[in-house]
Design an enzyme around this catalytic site. Structure first.
Site, short mmCIF file in Angstrom:
data_model
loop_
_atom_site.label_atom_id
_atom_site.label_comp_id
_atom_site.label_asym_id
_atom_site.label_seq_id
_atom_site.Cartn_x
_atom_site.Cartn_y
_atom_site.Cartn_z
N LYS A 89 0.85 -1.19 0.00
CA LYS A 89 0.00 0.00 0.00
C LYS A 89 0.88 1.23 0.00
CE LYS A 89 -3.57 2.46 2.52
NZ LYS A 89 -4.60 2.41 3.55
N LYS A 117 -2.20 -1.54 -3.82
CA LYS A 117 -3.05 -0.35 -3.78
C LYS A 117 -2.20 0.91 -3.87
CE LYS A 117 -6.12 2.03 -0.70
NZ LYS A 117 -6.22 2.42 0.66
#
Ligand code: PBG
Ligand code: ZN
Length: 324
Positions: A194, A247
């Protein structure tokens, strides 16, 4: 001599293009992120994310009913509490908004996989993903609170918990807490790679979770790093992640591709709020063909190697796929 290979032969008409297509979207691939808010009697449209709302428990149930009707098979819940404090108590309160929403969904018996985002930033007054000590997020004491949050979601009936905080060691802490409490069956999807991304801007408006000081660069990844993503993913798989996630998605398709070759657990990618907003606002300005851009966007994420896509378009796209 004329060329032996004529690529255009396989593009002549719809039937042959359908026959040789390498990548397809299915409603089963999609996870639908939804916001549920504790205050106010009405769902509130999110200005930065046209078409999305902060739901009440009632409007969440109505939205899920329509999503099921369209063919959606999984939702991911984010909570916006009425009260925030410096330790994010509402994240792990038995009567917290996500816990209540999960119970309500389970009571209705929807044929949906109920996933929950596990983090503190929507619940802390300072907006960071953990507790603060001397101006920075304190990793190890935060693990306990994240594990308690995951446990409270499991107790409410969540099928899958998704830690999005990027603390070191959180997958192990969550897995251990779930197992010790009899929730071996609850799956963990780790936001493994992330990045500290500006593409989360609209989400932070939606969830009122922007950090009140500083930024998230001491815990989320540097957008410049690719090898480090592989380390993060391997660590989370070793700690017990059942599914790993990259992400955001679009600016990180190379990471999705690399992670797919690195580990053999299912791979998810999050088509985040900023990616959604760019398309929606460009479409509203009349400069793109909205539906074709959405389809092409999701296809690119799948083609890069993600089997699972988290997208705010899940309900709409599932509907299209059903019509076809
Ligand atoms: C919470 C969380 C965020 C997103 C998912 N979980 C925001 C953040 O890390 O600041 C972003 C989702 C999106 O932008 O659509 N940690
Ligand atoms: Zn967070």
């Amino acid at each position: 001599m004329f060329p032996t290979h004529r690529a255009r032969r396989l593009r002549r008409n719809e039937s042959i293009r359908d026959l040789v297509r390498e990548t397809r979207l299915h409603a089963e691939d999609l996870v639908y992120p939804l916001f549920v808010q504790e205050t106010s009697g009405e769902p509130e449209p999110i200005k930065a994310m046209p078409g999305q709302s902060r739901h009440t428990v009632d409007s969440l149930l109505a939205e899920c009913e329509q999503a099921v009707e369209a063919g959606v098979r999984a939702v991911l819940l984010f909570g916006i509490p009425a009260q925030k404090d410096d330790v994010g108590s509402q994240a792990y309160a038995e009567t917290g908004i996500v816990q209540r929403a999960v119970r309500a969904l389970k009571e209705r018996g929807f044929p949906l996989l109920i996933c929950t985002d596990v983090c503190l930033c929507e619940y802390t007054s300072h907006g960071h993903c953990g507790i603060i000590h001397e101006g920075d997020v304190d990793n190890d004491p935060t693990l306990e609170l994240l594990a308690r949050t995951a446990l409270s979601h499991a107790q409410a009936g969540a099928d899958l918990v998704a830690p999005s905080d990027m603390m070191d060691g959180r997958i192990k802490a969550v897995r251990r807490m779930l197992d010790e409490s009899g929730f071996q069956r609850v799956a963990v999807m780790s936001y493994a790679a992330k990045y500290a991304s500006a593409y989360y801007g609209p989400f932070r408006e939606a969830a009122d979770s922007a950090p009140r000081f500083g930024d998230r660069r001491s815990y989320q990844m540097d957008p410049a790093n690719a090898r480090e993503a592989l380390r993060e993913v391997r660590a989370d798989v070793e700690e017990g992640a059942d599914i790993v996630m990259v992400k955001p998605a679009l600016a990180y398709l190379d990471i999705i591709h690399a992670v797919r070759r690195e580990v053999d657990v299912p791979l998810a990618a999050y088509n985040v709020s900023g990616e959604y907003a760019m398309v929606e606002f460009a479409a509203r300005a009349g400069v793109i063909d909205r539906e074709r851009v959405i389809a092409e966007t999701l296809l690119s994420i799948k083609r890069a190697g993600a089997e699972i896509i988290l997208t705010y378009w899940a309900r709409e796209v599932a509907g299209w796929l059903k019509e076809k």
